[in-house]
Scaffold this motif. Sequence first.
Motif, PDB file in Angstrom:
ATOM      1  N   LEU A 386      -8.897  -9.135   3.251  1.00 24.53           N
ATOM      2  CA  LEU A 386      -8.828  -7.700   2.989  1.00 24.53           C
ATOM      3  C   LEU A 386      -7.455  -7.200   3.412  1.00 24.53           C
ATOM      4  O   LEU A 386      -6.976  -7.542   4.481  1.00 24.53           O
ATOM      5  N   ASN A 387      -6.853  -6.382   2.530  1.00 25.80           N
ATOM      6  CA  ASN A 387      -5.533  -5.798   2.828  1.00 25.80           C
ATOM      7  C   ASN A 387      -4.435  -6.842   2.941  1.00 25.80           C
ATOM      8  O   ASN A 387      -3.469  -6.657   3.682  1.00 25.80           O
ATOM      9  N   GLU A 388      -4.556  -7.946   2.222  1.00 20.85           N
ATOM     10  CA  GLU A 388      -3.520  -8.975   2.305  1.00 20.85           C
ATOM     11  C   GLU A 388      -2.186  -8.503   1.749  1.00 20.85           C
ATOM     12  O   GLU A 388      -1.164  -9.147   1.961  1.00 20.85           O
ATOM     13  N   ASN A 389      -2.197  -7.383   1.011  1.00 19.76           N
ATOM     14  CA  ASN A 389      -0.954  -6.861   0.460  1.00 19.76           C
ATOM     15  C   ASN A 389      -0.119  -6.131   1.511  1.00 19.76           C
ATOM     16  O   ASN A 389       1.026  -5.782   1.267  1.00 19.76           O
ATOM     17  N   ILE A 390      -0.685  -5.911   2.668  1.00 15.10           N
ATOM     18  CA  ILE A 390       0.006  -5.133   3.702  1.00 15.10           C
ATOM     19  C   ILE A 390       0.862  -6.051   4.572  1.00 15.10           C
ATOM     20  O   ILE A 390       0.417  -7.132   4.955  1.00 15.10           O
ATOM     21  N   TYR A 391       2.060  -5.604   4.849  1.00 16.59           N
ATOM     22  CA  TYR A 391       2.954  -6.358   5.736  1.00 16.59           C
ATOM     23  C   TYR A 391       3.934  -5.376   6.344  1.00 16.59           C
ATOM     24  O   TYR A 391       3.993  -4.197   5.960  1.00 16.59           O
ATOM     25  N   TYR A 402       9.048 -11.031   9.532  1.00 14.81           N
ATOM     26  CA  TYR A 402       7.943 -10.662   8.642  1.00 14.81           C
ATOM     27  C   TYR A 402       6.629 -10.726   9.401  1.00 14.81           C
ATOM     28  O   TYR A 402       6.355 -11.706  10.103  1.00 14.81           O
ATOM     29  N   GLU A 403       5.808  -9.672   9.269  1.00 14.71           N
ATOM     30  CA  GLU A 403       4.467  -9.667   9.877  1.00 14.71           C
ATOM     31  C   GLU A 403       3.446  -9.424   8.779  1.00 14.71           C
ATOM     32  O   GLU A 403       3.564  -8.451   8.034  1.00 14.71           O
ATOM     33  N   ASN A 404       2.441 -10.277   8.704  1.00 12.27           N
ATOM     34  CA  ASN A 404       1.422 -10.105   7.661  1.00 12.27           C
ATOM     35  C   ASN A 404       0.390  -9.055   8.087  1.00 12.27           C
ATOM     36  O   ASN A 404       0.514  -8.458   9.176  1.00 12.27           O
ATOM     37  N   HIS A 405      -0.639  -8.875   7.251  1.00  3.63           N
ATOM     38  CA  HIS A 405      -1.573  -7.774   7.500  1.00  3.63           C
ATOM     39  C   HIS A 405      -2.349  -7.961   8.807  1.00  3.63           C
ATOM     40  O   HIS A 405      -2.693  -6.987   9.487  1.00  3.63           O
ATOM     41  N   VAL A 406      -2.579  -9.214   9.162  1.00  2.00           N
ATOM     42  CA  VAL A 406      -3.297  -9.464  10.417  1.00  2.00           C
ATOM     43  C   VAL A 406      -2.388  -9.132  11.598  1.00  2.00           C
ATOM     44  O   VAL A 406      -2.796  -8.471  12.557  1.00  2.00           O
ATOM     45  N   ASP A 407      -1.145  -9.551  11.513  1.00  2.03           N
ATOM     46  CA  ASP A 407      -0.185  -9.248  12.582  1.00  2.03           C
ATOM     47  C   ASP A 407      -0.043  -7.738  12.746  1.00  2.03           C
ATOM     48  O   ASP A 407       0.034  -7.224  13.864  1.00  2.03           O
ATOM     49  N   VAL A 408       0.028  -7.042  11.605  1.00  2.00           N
ATOM     50  CA  VAL A 408       0.187  -5.586  11.640  1.00  2.00           C
ATOM     51  C   VAL A 408      -0.997  -4.954  12.372  1.00  2.00           C
ATOM     52  O   VAL A 408      -0.823  -4.108  13.243  1.00  2.00           O
ATOM     53  N   ALA A 409      -2.192  -5.386  12.013  1.00  2.00           N
ATOM     54  CA  ALA A 409      -3.390  -4.806  12.641  1.00  2.00           C
ATOM     55  C   ALA A 409      -3.437  -5.126  14.133  1.00  2.00           C
ATOM     56  O   ALA A 409      -3.757  -4.266  14.957  1.00  2.00           O
ATOM     57  N   MET A 410      -3.092  -6.354  14.466  1.00  2.00           N
ATOM     58  CA  MET A 410      -3.152  -6.737  15.880  1.00  2.00           C
ATOM     59  C   MET A 410      -2.159  -5.927  16.708  1.00  2.00           C
ATOM     60  O   MET A 410      -2.387  -5.637  17.876  1.00  2.00           O
TER      61      MET A 410
END
Lengths: 743, 300
Positions: A386-391, A402-410
Amino acid sequence: MTSKSLFFKLIRQDWKQRLWCFVLAMTVFFFVLPVSGAVVVSGAEWRTAEQTSEAIMSYVSEGSVLLLAVTLTGAVICGVSGFAFLQSRKKVDFYHSLPVRRETLFAVFYLDGVLLYLVPYLINLLLFLVITAGRCQDPGLLLHDAFAYLGMHLAYYLLIYTVAVLAVMLTGNLLASLLGFCCLSFYGAAVQAVNWMYHRYFYETFWSDKAEIYFHASPVISYGFSLSELSEALDGGSGQLWGRIGWVLLAAAVILAVSLLLYRLRPSESAEKAVAFPLSKPVLYVLLSVPSVLSGTMFFITLTAGYETLWMIFGLIFSWLIVHGFLQIIMESEFKAIFRGRIHMGAAGAVSAVILAVFVFDLTGYDSYRPTEDRFASAAVAFGNLNENIYEWTDVGEVSAYENHVDVAMKRMAYTDYQTLEELLDLTVSNRAGETAEAESFPDSADLSMKEREAAETAEGSDSEGAEGTVRTGTVLYVKFSLKNRKEVYRSYWLQEGTDLEVIDRIFSTAEFKEGSYPLLTMTEEEAQGAYFDNGVEIVDVGLDHAGLARLLRTVQKEYRELTLYNIEEIPYGQLNFLKTRQEEGMPYYPEDDQPYYYIYPSMTETIALLEEAGLEGWPLSGLNAGYEGVVDGSDLYYYAVDRSGMEAVEQSGLEEDYITTQYQRVYSGEQLRELLPAAVPGDWLWANDMVLTAESWLHMDLMIGGMPEEEETSVYCRFPEGRVPDFVREDLRYDVYLQLVN
Amino acid sequence: MIEVKQVSKKFEDIKALDQVSVSIQEGSVFGLVGTNGAGKSTLMRIMSGVLKADSGSVSVDGHPVYENLRAKELIFYISDEAYFFPSATPNDMEQYYRSVYPGFGHDRFGKLMAQFGLEEKRKIKTFSKGMKKQLSILLGICANTKYLFCDETFDGLDPVMRQAVKSLFAQEMTQRGLTPVIASHNLRELEDICDYVGLLHRGGILLARDLDEMKFHIHKIQCVFRHEGDEEKAFAGMEILQKEKRGSLYTVTARGTREGILRQVQEADPLFAEVLPLSLEEIFISETEVVGYDIKKLVF
């Protein structure tokens, strides 16, 4: 004679004995530096001055890989050879009978080992600079960088050289010294790697990406990493590297002090024995044996897919015996020694078995970990599909990471509803029984424990059309628990296909989740410098002034806050990309490098109204259907059928293998295309939210713009979300026959 | 003086030295005798500060020797397998020792090298075993230390060279009070050079005696008596170490002075009586047989 004059006399005498070392170092550095520099410069005739200058500067950084090899080799050679006298009884008798303090001898040999590296390096570096500086456009920068690299190499030389010296202090013959050096250099990282492997294999909730191996525990690996970071650091990157160099020098100093102490305590009779300090043998044995046995056990566990327990027991016993034999032969320098040392053999075996049991039976409760409410401060939650387009790009000095969507959320999220979080965790399942569908997750299924992946691989794949309102594709759930004592605990879980979305939606719909997941929601109007809109066919500048842009941003932010997970199940209207930096005229620019695209959903009516007001139209391009054709290809159906039912059944059913045939391809236009388009999605849009919007795997459509394809840009690759393929398409492509075969 | 008190040393399970005590006086040549594996080299290495004793103490002129420069400056140790730098010449070794031993006699070294026929600029690796031993001794002597420890150094020397070295030692002892300590498994080799001898066996000192004193107090006498029974009178009260009869000829080794033994035998009015010189071997045999050891097996 004063101790100072004796010291320098001994240095001079030692240099005479180690002249071979100096000559070797001079020769090697000569080739790596001035000769290579001359080669770079000699190509100047065929290059511009700027190119030559760049080539020289590149050599300083890229040529450092050669210098890394030279430094590493030199450190080991100088460290082992400088104190090699400790490995010979004759030499020990000679040196230790002299009226010279051990500290003085140590200082002489140690310092000589440093000078034997530094002096040839400096001399040849100066020659290199003399040869190349004249051709360099910025000699000052060349000088600066060259000496910066010298400093880096010297720092790590000191560390690795001192580690080699320590290895010699602990051992008494050449083989043992070299093996000892390898152990000292890689033990820390190796133990962490074994620990990581065991966590990954046995613990389902282990989040491997967050359990990083601290490779800087190995001086050799740290050297490689630091060298690769130096170029960036010299460009003004993070000061982290310089801090690390400080630690490297401190570590070298500490190891030096330990080496000196060991030398003072070292019995002269240790010469020619594998281990210099007999009392250390059992300790070394256990320290070396346990990780080795565990590594061997893991090797056997992963050897085959079945009979895991049997292989584990076999691997444990076999590795235990082999490691014992190997260590005994090395430590005692005798083959028959494999029949001795039963006490520490037993101890190592017991420790290994206990550690294995801890993992097998999860005796520490790793997988069942949940913080109690009184210790819980907040959590960050992210879903793999979910939200893999977010970075996000995070600035590190003058470069970006570069931070992926999981990194961003964390990084951003602080979700505080403990009860709902508990409900979410209760939805997660174990994969031990292999009941879940094939895992597709981002970053990838490697985040699952290996047992989960093995189970998933052996489980039957699912070709089901998942129901709306449920998880469509098995998804990894990433959670960071932030505790009140400031500790952070990372875990990953598995949400299987078919899990109801209700609890997930409750979390998704909160401001905490949204603001943690979508950096767009905290973008300010002042930051928004422009926006691009992607309607599935082309990407256009929205063309709004600052006020219009601000209004668009506010609207998108508002409607995003109102989105539910069920809205994400819709086919998007388009994508919007807000930029923080404007394109410089004449410079190539990729908008997506700046900020991610955000999907605009049909339920975001206010945003859509603003876009249409700006003259933009989104998917499914109602005004552009005329002259378009849709080439639908379902040829994968044949191979799925063969895979599921076998060739014979497929042949009997009448399905045939033929790419270019009317059997699996249909061309639609006009009314049929108009009916088809709302069920299709640009293929690029379907990868980011697999959890709730997945595509039928057996067909795709090429939307041809303006006629038959001649160039790639005249077509749009489309997919169909699960359950939305129009019936007439299914009929045309003989989907009913396929269903009969697989059911 | 070198004092070794109750020194013990163990290498893993092997007891190399067991409560060894010995005193080495200045100005005398001390010979340390023992078979292979007796502990000679171990004791030498401990005395020279290379090894650390597990228990006991070693002091040189009152200074503990282990890791003590003041003691080590007084000692030059020649190992049984002397080490020379790879591709070094005698000159190179001399330069190294000169930096370590401030009193090293550079001129003396040159003269002695010439005297012994050794080339200063020739690579040591081309020397024979005997030449290397000679070189070690010359380096040791020219270091001008008070004590010179030689571990099986004489073994590789030819008789002429051995004599030359003995003369050199004697000269050094007279001129500057050098105290050599020589370890060997060959009693005959030490006989005419040592003043004091210690016998090491299985890590323990069997005896340590002044050689002259040993020779002064043990004598061998051969005699023939006129009548049966006269020998009882002759040998009554004498401390006999060894007695042998072949026909009428008695050969007796006894403790006592020469005059005293002869007088007592003469009182029995023998047909013939003569005191014979004892070799070091015979003295040792006699002394050790008393304590139950067959020295022949140990030393020869």
